[in-house]
Design a protein around this motif. Structure first.
Motif, PDB file in Angstrom:
ATOM      1  N   GLU A 120     -26.166   8.160  -7.442  1.00 43.09           N
ATOM      2  CA  GLU A 120     -25.714   6.775  -7.527  1.00 43.09           C
ATOM      3  C   GLU A 120     -25.137   6.433  -8.900  1.00 43.09           C
ATOM      4  O   GLU A 120     -24.163   5.689  -9.007  1.00 43.09           O
ATOM      5  CB  GLU A 120     -26.882   5.840  -7.229  1.00 43.09           C
ATOM      6  CG  GLU A 120     -27.491   6.035  -5.851  1.00 43.09           C
ATOM      7  CD  GLU A 120     -28.775   5.254  -5.656  1.00 43.09           C
ATOM      8  OE1 GLU A 120     -29.174   4.516  -6.587  1.00 43.09           O
ATOM      9  OE2 GLU A 120     -29.382   5.358  -4.575  1.00 43.09           O
ATOM     10  N   LYS A 121     -25.745   6.972  -9.974  1.00 42.98           N
ATOM     11  CA  LYS A 121     -25.298   6.695 -11.339  1.00 42.98           C
ATOM     12  C   LYS A 121     -25.553   7.923 -12.201  1.00 42.98           C
ATOM     13  O   LYS A 121     -26.427   8.743 -11.895  1.00 42.98           O
ATOM     14  CB  LYS A 121     -26.056   5.504 -11.947  1.00 42.98           C
ATOM     15  CG  LYS A 121     -25.798   4.161 -11.289  1.00 42.98           C
ATOM     16  CD  LYS A 121     -26.586   3.063 -12.005  1.00 42.98           C
ATOM     17  CE  LYS A 121     -26.324   1.698 -11.381  1.00 42.98           C
ATOM     18  NZ  LYS A 121     -27.086   0.628 -12.075  1.00 42.98           N
ATOM     19  N   ALA A 122     -24.796   8.028 -13.310  1.00 42.32           N
ATOM     20  CA  ALA A 122     -25.006   9.144 -14.228  1.00 42.32           C
ATOM     21  C   ALA A 122     -24.794   8.685 -15.662  1.00 42.32           C
ATOM     22  O   ALA A 122     -23.929   7.846 -15.938  1.00 42.32           O
ATOM     23  CB  ALA A 122     -24.058  10.299 -13.901  1.00 42.32           C
ATOM     24  N   VAL A 123     -25.588   9.254 -16.558  1.00 40.69           N
ATOM     25  CA  VAL A 123     -25.464   9.000 -17.994  1.00 40.69           C
ATOM     26  C   VAL A 123     -25.036  10.295 -18.671  1.00 40.69           C
ATOM     27  O   VAL A 123     -25.651  11.343 -18.470  1.00 40.69           O
ATOM     28  CB  VAL A 123     -26.793   8.524 -18.605  1.00 40.69           C
ATOM     29  CG1 VAL A 123     -26.642   8.306 -20.111  1.00 40.69           C
ATOM     30  CG2 VAL A 123     -27.282   7.241 -17.926  1.00 40.69           C
ATOM     31  N   ILE A 124     -23.956  10.228 -19.449  1.00 42.91           N
ATOM     32  CA  ILE A 124     -23.436  11.387 -20.192  1.00 42.91           C
ATOM     33  C   ILE A 124     -23.621  11.071 -21.676  1.00 42.91           C
ATOM     34  O   ILE A 124     -22.916  10.228 -22.232  1.00 42.91           O
ATOM     35  CB  ILE A 124     -21.940  11.627 -19.881  1.00 42.91           C
ATOM     36  CG1 ILE A 124     -21.670  11.609 -18.370  1.00 42.91           C
ATOM     37  CG2 ILE A 124     -21.469  12.926 -20.521  1.00 42.91           C
ATOM     38  CD1 ILE A 124     -22.329  12.711 -17.595  1.00 42.91           C
ATOM     39  N   SER A 125     -24.563  11.734 -22.319  1.00 44.73           N
ATOM     40  CA  SER A 125     -24.861  11.408 -23.716  1.00 44.73           C
ATOM     41  C   SER A 125     -24.392  12.509 -24.659  1.00 44.73           C
ATOM     42  O   SER A 125     -24.435  13.700 -24.329  1.00 44.73           O
ATOM     43  CB  SER A 125     -26.360  11.157 -23.911  1.00 44.73           C
ATOM     44  OG  SER A 125     -27.119  12.315 -23.639  1.00 44.73           O
ATOM     45  N   SER A 126     -23.905  12.086 -25.824  1.00 44.45           N
ATOM     46  CA  SER A 126     -23.457  12.996 -26.888  1.00 44.45           C
ATOM     47  C   SER A 126     -22.444  14.020 -26.383  1.00 44.45           C
ATOM     48  O   SER A 126     -22.535  15.221 -26.654  1.00 44.45           O
ATOM     49  CB  SER A 126     -24.654  13.703 -27.546  1.00 44.45           C
ATOM     50  OG  SER A 126     -25.489  12.782 -28.193  1.00 44.45           O
ATOM     51  N   PHE A 127     -21.445  13.522 -25.657  1.00 41.63           N
ATOM     52  CA  PHE A 127     -20.377  14.373 -25.131  1.00 41.63           C
ATOM     53  C   PHE A 127     -19.062  13.622 -25.295  1.00 41.63           C
ATOM     54  O   PHE A 127     -19.026  12.394 -25.211  1.00 41.63           O
ATOM     55  CB  PHE A 127     -20.621  14.689 -23.652  1.00 41.63           C
ATOM     56  CG  PHE A 127     -19.669  15.700 -23.083  1.00 41.63           C
ATOM     57  CD1 PHE A 127     -19.815  17.049 -23.360  1.00 41.63           C
ATOM     58  CD2 PHE A 127     -18.619  15.310 -22.263  1.00 41.63           C
ATOM     59  CE1 PHE A 127     -18.937  17.988 -22.832  1.00 41.63           C
ATOM     60  CE2 PHE A 127     -17.740  16.228 -21.726  1.00 41.63           C
ATOM     61  CZ  PHE A 127     -17.891  17.577 -22.013  1.00 41.63           C
ATOM     62  N   ALA A 128     -17.979  14.352 -25.543  1.00 40.95           N
ATOM     63  CA  ALA A 128     -16.679  13.720 -25.767  1.00 40.95           C
ATOM     64  C   ALA A 128     -15.594  14.423 -24.972  1.00 40.95           C
ATOM     65  O   ALA A 128     -15.793  15.533 -24.460  1.00 40.95           O
ATOM     66  CB  ALA A 128     -16.324  13.732 -27.257  1.00 40.95           C
ATOM     67  N   ALA A 129     -14.452  13.766 -24.887  1.00 41.62           N
ATOM     68  CA  ALA A 129     -13.361  14.249 -24.040  1.00 41.62           C
ATOM     69  C   ALA A 129     -12.463  15.257 -24.740  1.00 41.62           C
ATOM     70  O   ALA A 129     -11.522  15.767 -24.123  1.00 41.62           O
ATOM     71  CB  ALA A 129     -12.515  13.064 -23.568  1.00 41.62           C
ATOM     72  N   TYR A 225     -19.183  14.905 -34.411  1.00 36.21           N
ATOM     73  CA  TYR A 225     -18.844  16.061 -33.591  1.00 36.21           C
ATOM     74  C   TYR A 225     -18.492  15.658 -32.163  1.00 36.21           C
ATOM     75  O   TYR A 225     -17.561  16.220 -31.569  1.00 36.21           O
ATOM     76  CB  TYR A 225     -20.004  17.068 -33.617  1.00 36.21           C
ATOM     77  CG  TYR A 225     -20.290  17.521 -35.027  1.00 36.21           C
ATOM     78  CD1 TYR A 225     -19.562  18.554 -35.602  1.00 36.21           C
ATOM     79  CD2 TYR A 225     -21.247  16.864 -35.810  1.00 36.21           C
ATOM     80  CE1 TYR A 225     -19.783  18.942 -36.916  1.00 36.21           C
ATOM     81  CE2 TYR A 225     -21.481  17.244 -37.119  1.00 36.21           C
ATOM     82  CZ  TYR A 225     -20.736  18.283 -37.676  1.00 36.21           C
ATOM     83  OH  TYR A 225     -20.949  18.649 -38.980  1.00 36.21           O
ATOM     84  N   THR A 226     -19.224  14.735 -31.598  1.00 35.56           N
ATOM     85  CA  THR A 226     -18.859  14.125 -30.309  1.00 35.56           C
ATOM     86  C   THR A 226     -18.841  12.617 -30.547  1.00 35.56           C
ATOM     87  O   THR A 226     -19.822  11.929 -30.300  1.00 35.56           O
ATOM     88  CB  THR A 226     -19.856  14.499 -29.186  1.00 35.56           C
ATOM     89  OG1 THR A 226     -21.189  14.152 -29.572  1.00 35.56           O
ATOM     90  CG2 THR A 226     -19.800  15.986 -28.906  1.00 35.56           C
ATOM     91  N   THR A 227     -17.732  12.136 -31.046  1.00 35.96           N
ATOM     92  CA  THR A 227     -17.663  10.759 -31.532  1.00 35.96           C
ATOM     93  C   THR A 227     -17.562   9.759 -30.377  1.00 35.96           C
ATOM     94  O   THR A 227     -17.094  10.079 -29.286  1.00 35.96           O
ATOM     95  CB  THR A 227     -16.449  10.552 -32.450  1.00 35.96           C
ATOM     96  OG1 THR A 227     -15.245  10.618 -31.669  1.00 35.96           O
ATOM     97  CG2 THR A 227     -16.397  11.608 -33.548  1.00 35.96           C
ATOM     98  N   ALA A 228     -17.985   8.537 -30.678  1.00 41.34           N
ATOM     99  CA  ALA A 228     -17.871   7.457 -29.695  1.00 41.34           C
ATOM    100  C   ALA A 228     -16.404   7.218 -29.341  1.00 41.34           C
ATOM    101  O   ALA A 228     -16.075   6.930 -28.187  1.00 41.34           O
ATOM    102  CB  ALA A 228     -18.514   6.187 -30.246  1.00 41.34           C
ATOM    103  N   GLY A 229     -15.524   7.343 -30.326  1.00 40.78           N
ATOM    104  CA  GLY A 229     -14.095   7.154 -30.072  1.00 40.78           C
ATOM    105  C   GLY A 229     -13.531   8.197 -29.131  1.00 40.78           C
ATOM    106  O   GLY A 229     -12.751   7.882 -28.228  1.00 40.78           O
ATOM    107  N   ASP A 230     -13.951   9.456 -29.315  1.00 41.16           N
ATOM    108  CA  ASP A 230     -13.480  10.519 -28.430  1.00 41.16           C
ATOM    109  C   ASP A 230     -14.063  10.366 -27.024  1.00 41.16           C
ATOM    110  O   ASP A 230     -13.406  10.698 -26.031  1.00 41.16           O
ATOM    111  CB  ASP A 230     -13.840  11.886 -29.012  1.00 41.16           C
ATOM    112  CG  ASP A 230     -12.959  12.266 -30.197  1.00 41.16           C
ATOM    113  OD1 ASP A 230     -11.879  11.659 -30.347  1.00 41.16           O
ATOM    114  OD2 ASP A 230     -13.355  13.161 -30.967  1.00 41.16           O
ATOM    115  N   ALA A 231     -15.290   9.883 -26.933  1.00 43.05           N
ATOM    116  CA  ALA A 231     -15.874   9.647 -25.612  1.00 43.05           C
ATOM    117  C   ALA A 231     -15.094   8.576 -24.860  1.00 43.05           C
ATOM    118  O   ALA A 231     -14.914   8.655 -23.639  1.00 43.05           O
ATOM    119  CB  ALA A 231     -17.336   9.234 -25.747  1.00 43.05           C
TER     120      ALA A 231
END
Length: 301
Positions: A120-129, A225-231
C-alpha cells in the motif's frame, strides 16, 4: 519481544534468514530492506518505533548475516535478484508496507515497479536518483580497498564518509563489522559497487514511473552522498511521492542522535499512519521513549 525466526526458501535457489516481530494489536505488516551488506541488527533503533504499531519483518540477504551459512556463494547476487527475494518475502509474510535504507532502495524500487498487489505504501530512506560526485568518489575508493582486501581502510572509509555523523560508539561497531566480513562478502560488495558505477541510474527513475502507490523519500540534511535535492529528482517521475528532510542529520538518520531519531520516527509514522489517535494504546507508548544506543552494527554503500 523476541522475534519469530525462520529460514525462507526462495525459488529453490536462496535460503533467507528472517525475523518477524508480531504485534497482536496491529493489522498491518511492514518489511524492512537493509543497505548493502548490513544485517537485521541494523534496524534496532527503527524497530523501536515501528514494532508498537506494526508487525515488523526483517531479513538478511543470502550473502550476509545469519543467511550466509545457508547459501552457496559461487556467484554474486544482482539487484534484480534482491528485488525477486523481496517480492517473495512480501507475499510470504503478507506485507502491506516496505521501508528501505540506502542501497536497499535500489532493489526496493525495482520490486515495487512490478506492482506487488499487497503493498500500500513504501518509504525509501537515504537513497537518491543519481550518483553525485561525493558518492562516486566514495565508491571508487572503496573498489580499490576491496580489491586489495584492505580491511582497515574499508572500515575507515565507511566511517569517514557516509558514517561521518555517527556517534563514536556506532563508528566502532561499523568498523568492527566491515573489517570482519568474509571473503565472499567482500567479493559481493566489490560486485555491487561495480554494478552501481556501471549502471545508468535512470533504471531507478524508470522504476519510479511504474510505481502506483504513495512513496515517501526521507534524506538527511547533512547527507552529501544521497542528498535531499537528488532524491527530489524522483518528483517528476513517481506519480505519488512525498519528501522529508531530517534536519541536522547525515546518511544514517535515526542512528545519529536523539533529535534525528525522533524526527525520523515522526516522518515515517506520519506517512504510514497519518490519522492520529488521541487515545494511544499502551502497546504504542514505548515508541515515545527517548532514543538509546544499542550494540548494533550498520553499514551501507
Amino acid at each position: 519481544m523476541r522475534p519469530e525466526t525462520a529460514i525462507v526458501e526462495i525459488h529453490s535457489k536462496y535460503r533467507v534468514y528472517t525475523e518477524r516481530y508480531l504485534n497482536a494489536a496491529a493489522d498491518k505488516t511492514i518489511i524492512l530492506v537493509n543497505g548493502s551488506l548490513a544485517t537485521t541488527a541494523s534496524f534496532a533503533q527503527t524497530l523501536r518505533y515501528l514494532q508498537p504499531r506494526f508487525n515488523v519483518v526483517l531479513y538478511d540477504q543470502p550473502y550476509a548475516g545469519q543467511s550466509r551459512l545457508h547459501n552457496r556463494h559461487d556467484q554474486p547476487i544482482r539487484k534484480e535478484d534482491e528485488a525477486e527475494i523481496l517480492l517473495e518475502l512480501i507475499e510470504h509474510f503478507c506485507a502491506d508496507h516496505v521501508l528501505s535504507f540506502s542501497w536497499g532502495g535500489a532493489a526496493t524500487l525495482l520490486a515495487l515497479a512490478q506492482r506487488p498487489r499487497r503493498i500500500e505504501k513504501a518509504v525509501i530512506s537515504s537513497f537518491a536518483a543519481r550518483i553525485n560526485q561525493p558518492m562516486r568518489d566514495y565508491l571508487e575508493r572503496g573498489l580499490g580497498f576491496l580489491l586489495a582486501r584492505d580491511r582497515f581502510n574499508v572500515g575507515r572509509l565507511v566511517n569517514d564518509t557516509i558514517g561521518k555523523h555517527l556517534p563514536s560508539l556506532f563508528k566502532r561497531f561499523n568498523y568492527r563489522h566491515v573489517s570482519s566480513l568474509t571473503e565472499h562478502e567482500y567479493l559481493q560488495m566489490h560486485f555491487h559497487i561495480h554494478e552501481v558505477l556501471a549502471q545508468d541510474t535512470q533504471c531507478y527513475v524508470a522504476s519510479a514511473k511504474a510505481i502506483d502507490i504513495p512513496l515517501l523519500f526521507v534524506n538527511g540534511e547533512w547527507d552529501e552522498y544521497t542528498t535531499a535535492g537528488d532524491a527530489r529528482l524522483f518528483a517528476g517521475h513517481a506519480p505519488q511521492c512525498q519528501f522529508r528532510t531530517i534536519k541536522n542529520t547525515g546518511h544514517f538518520l535515526d542512528l545519529e542522535h536523539k533529535a534525528a531519531w525522533h524526527d525520523t520516527q515522526q516522518a515515517l509514522l506520519g506517512f504510514l499512519q497519518p490519522v492520529s489517535n488521541p487515545a494511544k494504546p499502551k502497546s504504542q507508548q514505548q515508541s515515545d521513549k527517548p532514543y538509546r544506543y544499542a550494540a548494533r552494527e550498520r553499514i551501507a554503500t
